[in-house]
Scaffold this motif. Structure first.
Motif, short mmCIF file in Angstrom:
data_model
loop_
_atom_site.label_atom_id
_atom_site.label_comp_id
_atom_site.label_asym_id
_atom_site.label_seq_id
_atom_site.Cartn_x
_atom_site.Cartn_y
_atom_site.Cartn_z
N ASP A 1 42.41 -65.23 44.66
CA ASP A 1 42.51 -64.29 45.91
C ASP A 1 41.95 -65.26 47.02
O ASP A 1 42.23 -65.24 48.15
CB ASP A 1 41.65 -63.13 45.81
N ALA A 2 41.30 -66.01 46.67
CA ALA A 2 40.22 -67.07 47.61
C ALA A 2 40.98 -68.21 48.17
O ALA A 2 40.98 -69.08 48.86
CB ALA A 2 39.03 -67.44 47.21
N GLY A 3 42.26 -68.42 47.39
CA GLY A 3 43.04 -69.48 47.78
C GLY A 3 43.07 -70.82 46.64
O GLY A 3 43.66 -71.59 47.04
N GLU A 4 42.06 -70.46 45.84
CA GLU A 4 41.82 -71.73 44.89
C GLU A 4 43.05 -71.88 43.92
O GLU A 4 43.67 -70.72 43.41
CB GLU A 4 40.43 -71.46 44.34
N ILE A 5 43.18 -73.04 43.21
CA ILE A 5 44.17 -73.42 42.40
C ILE A 5 43.37 -72.97 41.05
O ILE A 5 42.46 -73.84 40.82
CB ILE A 5 44.92 -74.66 42.57
N VAL A 6 43.85 -72.21 40.14
CA VAL A 6 43.41 -72.11 38.83
C VAL A 6 44.38 -72.57 37.86
O VAL A 6 45.12 -71.83 37.72
CB VAL A 6 42.92 -70.76 38.71
N PRO A 7 44.02 -73.65 37.02
CA PRO A 7 44.92 -74.14 36.34
C PRO A 7 45.08 -73.33 35.08
O PRO A 7 44.29 -72.78 34.52
CB PRO A 7 44.51 -75.62 35.64
N GLY A 8 46.49 -72.87 34.84
CA GLY A 8 46.62 -72.10 33.65
C GLY A 8 46.77 -70.61 34.05
O GLY A 8 46.88 -69.75 33.17
N ALA A 9 46.58 -70.15 35.36
CA ALA A 9 46.58 -68.94 35.86
C ALA A 9 47.33 -68.89 37.30
O ALA A 9 47.17 -69.58 37.89
CB ALA A 9 45.28 -68.36 36.17
N THR A 10 48.11 -67.58 37.49
CA THR A 10 48.51 -67.39 38.71
C THR A 10 48.58 -65.98 38.85
O THR A 10 48.29 -65.11 37.81
CB THR A 10 50.25 -67.69 38.95
N LEU A 11 48.69 -65.34 40.24
CA LEU A 11 48.97 -63.87 40.30
C LEU A 11 50.14 -63.45 40.12
O LEU A 11 51.21 -64.05 40.46
CB LEU A 11 48.39 -63.50 41.62
N SER A 12 50.32 -62.34 39.53
CA SER A 12 51.64 -61.93 39.35
C SER A 12 52.18 -61.28 40.92
O SER A 12 51.32 -61.05 41.83
CB SER A 12 51.52 -60.35 38.63
N ASN A 13 53.53 -60.72 40.91
CA ASN A 13 54.02 -60.46 42.15
C ASN A 13 53.52 -58.87 42.50
O ASN A 13 53.83 -58.46 43.50
CB ASN A 13 55.53 -60.38 42.18
N GLY A 14 52.70 -58.33 41.71
CA GLY A 14 52.37 -56.94 41.89
C GLY A 14 53.76 -56.04 41.69
O GLY A 14 54.41 -56.27 40.87
N GLY A 15 53.56 -55.05 42.63
CA GLY A 15 54.86 -54.30 42.48
C GLY A 15 54.46 -52.79 43.10
O GLY A 15 53.58 -52.78 43.77
#
Length: 167
Positions: A145-159
């Motif tokens: 959420d803070a805009g950092e890149i976390v290797p191995g993780a992403t945010l879902s598109n929600g819905g």
């Protein structure tokens, strides 16, 4: 396919036909809501669907309660079984019998291998322990959420999801 599925498909087609016949409905939410309510049975169908969903939720609660009751019965039965087996074991030990063939089953006293008893896990050497690693999803989300890149993780598109408030 259930009647609700068939009715939902029919209502969806009716709504699409209404929007095709009156394109301004696509832009005007109030007009669209009024037209759908007046020209289709969408509200009636939604009521039927939600009543069915609420009934299913009630069924889940009832099943959960039964499962708890049956769980208690299962536990009590397990304790009785354990007590009966212990009684048979003591009786065979008292009679110094290692094996007793019966019509129901053959009973025998078997040797049990020694098992490990860990009295103080903190005192164990590191090479004799295992550590379970699991993602800290809350911390990962904060970083993403803070805009950092976390290797191995992403945010879902929600819905979107349906919220149901029962008065």
């Amino acid at each position: 396919m259930s009647a609700l599925h068939i009715d939902a498909a029919l209502i969806e087609r009716e709504i699409a036909a209404l929007i095709d016949a009156c394109p301004e409905m696509a832009e005007d939410e109030q007009l669209r809501a009024d037209m759908i309510e007046g020209e289709t049975d969408a509200h009636g169908l939604l009521s039927r669907i939600i009543r069915a969903a609420l009934w299913e939720a009630a069924q889940q609660d009832a099943i959960k309660a039964l499962a708890a009751t049956y769980g208690k019965r299962r536990d009590a039965s397990a304790k009785r079984e354990e007590a009966l087996r212990a009684m048979a074991f003591r009786l065979m030990q008292a009679a110094d019998l290692r094996k007793v063939p019966l019509p129901e089953a053959t009973l025998s006293i078997a040797r049990v291998a020694p098992s490990v008893i860990v009295e103080d896990p903190d005192a164990l050497p590191a090479e004799l322990t295992r550590t379970k690693v699991e993602p800290d999803k809350k911390a990962i989300k904060e970083r993403l959420d803070a805009g950092e890149i976390v290797p191995g993780a992403t945010l879902s598109n929600g819905g979107e999801r349906l919220n149901v408030r029962v008065a």
